[in-house]
Design a protein around this motif. Structure first.
Motif, PDB file in Angstrom:
ATOM      1  N   HIS A  48       0.800  -1.224   0.000  1.00  0.00           N
ATOM      2  CA  HIS A  48       0.000   0.000   0.000  1.00  0.00           C
ATOM      3  C   HIS A  48       0.832   1.273   0.000  1.00  0.00           C
ATOM      4  O   HIS A  48       0.307   2.346  -0.269  1.00  0.00           O
ATOM      5  CB  HIS A  48      -0.924   0.014   1.236  1.00  0.00           C
ATOM      6  N   TYR A  49       2.121   1.168   0.320  1.00  0.00           N
ATOM      7  CA  TYR A  49       2.904   2.379   0.560  1.00  0.00           C
ATOM      8  C   TYR A  49       4.161   2.388  -0.297  1.00  0.00           C
ATOM      9  O   TYR A  49       4.802   1.354  -0.503  1.00  0.00           O
ATOM     10  CB  TYR A  49       3.256   2.490   2.056  1.00  0.00           C
ATOM     11  N   GLY A  50       4.522   3.567  -0.762  1.00  0.00           N
ATOM     12  CA  GLY A  50       5.693   3.686  -1.622  1.00  0.00           C
ATOM     13  C   GLY A  50       7.002   3.524  -0.883  1.00  0.00           C
ATOM     14  O   GLY A  50       7.995   3.082  -1.466  1.00  0.00           O
ATOM     15  N   ALA A  51       7.022   3.840   0.406  1.00  0.00           N
ATOM     16  CA  ALA A  51       8.285   3.884   1.150  1.00  0.00           C
ATOM     17  C   ALA A  51       8.701   2.555   1.759  1.00  0.00           C
ATOM     18  O   ALA A  51       9.858   2.380   2.131  1.00  0.00           O
ATOM     19  CB  ALA A  51       8.182   4.938   2.264  1.00  0.00           C
ATOM     20  N   PHE A  52       7.756   1.610   1.863  1.00  0.00           N
ATOM     21  CA  PHE A  52       8.094   0.358   2.550  1.00  0.00           C
ATOM     22  C   PHE A  52       7.091  -0.727   2.185  1.00  0.00           C
ATOM     23  O   PHE A  52       5.977  -0.457   1.734  1.00  0.00           O
ATOM     24  CB  PHE A  52       8.107   0.550   4.077  1.00  0.00           C
ATOM     25  N   ASN A  53       7.500  -1.989   2.401  1.00  0.00           N
ATOM     26  CA  ASN A  53       6.579  -3.114   2.302  1.00  0.00           C
ATOM     27  C   ASN A  53       5.735  -3.182   3.566  1.00  0.00           C
ATOM     28  O   ASN A  53       6.128  -2.700   4.625  1.00  0.00           O
ATOM     29  CB  ASN A  53       7.340  -4.428   2.136  1.00  0.00           C
ATOM     30  N   GLY A  54       4.596  -3.834   3.487  1.00  0.00           N
ATOM     31  CA  GLY A  54       3.768  -4.030   4.664  1.00  0.00           C
ATOM     32  C   GLY A  54       3.070  -2.754   5.098  1.00  0.00           C
ATOM     33  O   GLY A  54       2.957  -1.786   4.344  1.00  0.00           O
ATOM     34  N   LEU A  55       2.605  -2.767   6.355  1.00  0.00           N
ATOM     35  CA  LEU A  55       1.852  -1.630   6.896  1.00  0.00           C
ATOM     36  C   LEU A  55       2.675  -0.793   7.867  1.00  0.00           C
ATOM     37  O   LEU A  55       2.209   0.243   8.323  1.00  0.00           O
ATOM     38  CB  LEU A  55       0.589  -2.142   7.618  1.00  0.00           C
ATOM     39  N   ASN A  56       3.887  -1.256   8.196  1.00  0.00           N
ATOM     40  CA  ASN A  56       4.774  -0.497   9.092  1.00  0.00           C
ATOM     41  C   ASN A  56       4.064  -0.143  10.405  1.00  0.00           C
ATOM     42  O   ASN A  56       4.024   1.021  10.818  1.00  0.00           O
ATOM     43  CB  ASN A  56       5.286   0.778   8.414  1.00  0.00           C
ATOM     44  N   LEU A  57       3.541  -1.155  11.072  1.00  0.00           N
ATOM     45  CA  LEU A  57       2.806  -0.939  12.316  1.00  0.00           C
ATOM     46  C   LEU A  57       3.756  -0.741  13.492  1.00  0.00           C
ATOM     47  O   LEU A  57       4.938  -1.090  13.437  1.00  0.00           O
ATOM     48  CB  LEU A  57       1.904  -2.143  12.602  1.00  0.00           C
ATOM     49  N   CYS A  58       3.215  -0.209  14.576  1.00  0.00           N
ATOM     50  CA  CYS A  58       3.991  -0.017  15.801  1.00  0.00           C
ATOM     51  C   CYS A  58       4.392  -1.360  16.404  1.00  0.00           C
ATOM     52  O   CYS A  58       3.717  -2.377  16.225  1.00  0.00           O
ATOM     53  CB  CYS A  58       3.169   0.759  16.834  1.00  0.00           C
ATOM     54  N   PHE A  59       5.471  -1.345  17.154  1.00  0.00           N
ATOM     55  CA  PHE A  59       5.963  -2.553  17.827  1.00  0.00           C
ATOM     56  C   PHE A  59       4.862  -3.202  18.650  1.00  0.00           C
ATOM     57  O   PHE A  59       4.680  -4.424  18.625  1.00  0.00           O
ATOM     58  CB  PHE A  59       7.148  -2.188  18.726  1.00  0.00           C
TER      59      PHE A  59
END
Length: 399
Positions: A162-173
């Motif tokens: 979904h995001y240009g900067a990273f794979n996945g959703l980049n959720l909080c720890f």
């Protein structure tokens, strides 16, 4: 947030406004709650959200994910095409989130975090429920195995696009930690900070503990409802389950004229309420006994979110009843057997010739191919898996 995974560019007006909003959201939280302002951060740096907390952002990303939408057509107990009113993974996840938020509110912990964990906990489930998971685990036995909690983590860490900067959703720890309910020591070592608690016998946040038990409360009681609707279990059989029968008789006593679906819904409602109230009361006693004053102290304590001994025994009896009478019912077992044949057939066909896979799931590295096949199959809905199976193995009749 406490680590360097946020872009702390300045203490300008935007940062001050963000801090003010978060402080207002967290004003009523207990000291043992997870605070978004003290999160251990994200894997990739991002500026703070403009109009919500970090955990609210996580929840929103989960709801808008492709994997979350797929849950509408993934089975709970009954395969998706067997009826319109049976639970799916999507309706189940929403029910878990509702129960978990109610508990979190009463315990003064972070409702947004508990909701995010609840909505994400089944993102990695295969088609056909546990039958599909067992079949895929058998297929992957020589390649690291398959476990749906780890797959849910893989979805939010890598597989969503979904995001240009990273794979996945980049959720909080803290959200990722809550999604990962179980983990072998081998996988825990591979996961670094996220796996440390499994190596050292520590607990996750109160919010993660709540989501875990809310999951059990939801599926046990709603499987009773679906089992009765399907006719695979009966009211007469359930009379042997104390937790059910107590509330069934109470409902009939208070409303002598109700019957059928109304009586079933009234009984299920009472059972769920009893489990939730007992959980809040017993957890409150546990918190008073151990008096954790921070999330770190929660991690060092024994499990704090729990039922009282008597209610835990009753809940376990209900779970055992469902295992013996619903999950092992011959009609469910027949469908489970078919489901396993479908999953194993797909895996074998793709393993024999990876060119049958979409290009994104083909790897030039032989050792990486089985995991990509597992990702592809795990992402399928029930009906898509059946459709793929027919495409590969059923010769269409001449028209």
């Amino acid at each position: 947030m406490r680590n360097d995974t946020r872009n702390d560019t300045s203490n300008g007006p935007a940062d001050v406004a963000y801090a003010s909003r978060v402080a207002m959201l967290e004003a009523g939280l207990a000291p043992y709650a997870a605070h978004a302002s003290q999160s251990r951060g994200r894997r990739y740096p991002e500026p703070p959200p403009a109009a919500r907390s970090e955990f609210q952002r996580d929840r929103d990303r989960i709801v808008h994910s492709t994997a979350f939408r797929r849950l509408e057509y993934k089975t709970q107990v009954f395969v998706n095409h067997e009826g319109d009113l049976f639970r799916t993974r999507l309706t189940h996840s929403i029910e878990v989130a509702q129960i978990a938020r109610s508990i979190a509110r009463n315990l003064r912990v972070n409702e947004d975090l508990v909701e995010a964990i609840s909505l994400a906990h089944d993102l990695g489930h295969t088609p056909f429920g546990h039958a599909g998971q067992d079949a895929l685990n058998d297929c992957m036995r020589g390649h690291g195995g398959f476990e749906h909690n780890l797959q849910s983590l893989a979805v939010v860490d890598e597989l969503e696009e979904h995001y240009g900067a990273f794979n996945g959703l980049n959720l909080c720890f803290e959200t990722r930690e809550g999604i990962l309910k179980h983990c072998s020591r081998e996988n825990a070592r591979r996961l670094g900070d996220l796996g440390e608690r499994f190596l050292h016998g520590r607990q996750p946040s109160i919010e993660a503990q709540i989501a875990n038990i809310a999951d059990e409360v939801a599926y046990n009681n709603h499987d009773v409802d679906d089992g009765l609707r399907s006719g695979l279990i009966t009211i007469e059989q359930l009379a042997e389950v104390e937790l059910w029968q107590t509330h069934y008789e109470a409902a009939r006593g208070e409303f002598p004229k109700i019957e059928g679906r109304r009586l079933i819904h009234e009984t299920v409602r009472r059972v769920i309420n009893t489990l939730i109230v007992d959980l809040i009361e017993q957890t409150s006693r546990n918190l008073a006994r151990y008096t954790p004053q921070s999330l770190d102290e929660v991690r060092a304590a024994p499990p704090l979110v729990a039922h009282s001994e008597g209610v835990a025994v009753q809940a376990t009896a209900l779970k055992r009843f469902l295992y013996a009478n619903l999950y092992r019912h011959y009609r469910v077992m027949r469908m489970a057997n078919k489901a396993q044949r479908v999953v194993k057939g797909l895996f074998e066909a793709f393993s024999d010739d990876p060119r049958l896979l979409p290009p994104d799931y083909q790897s030039p590295e032989t050792e990486a191919q089985p995991r990509l096949i597992a990702h592809y199959i795990a992402g399928m809905t029930d009906r898509y898996a059946l459709k793929e199976y027919r495409r590969l193995f059923v010769v269409p009749e001449e028209v």
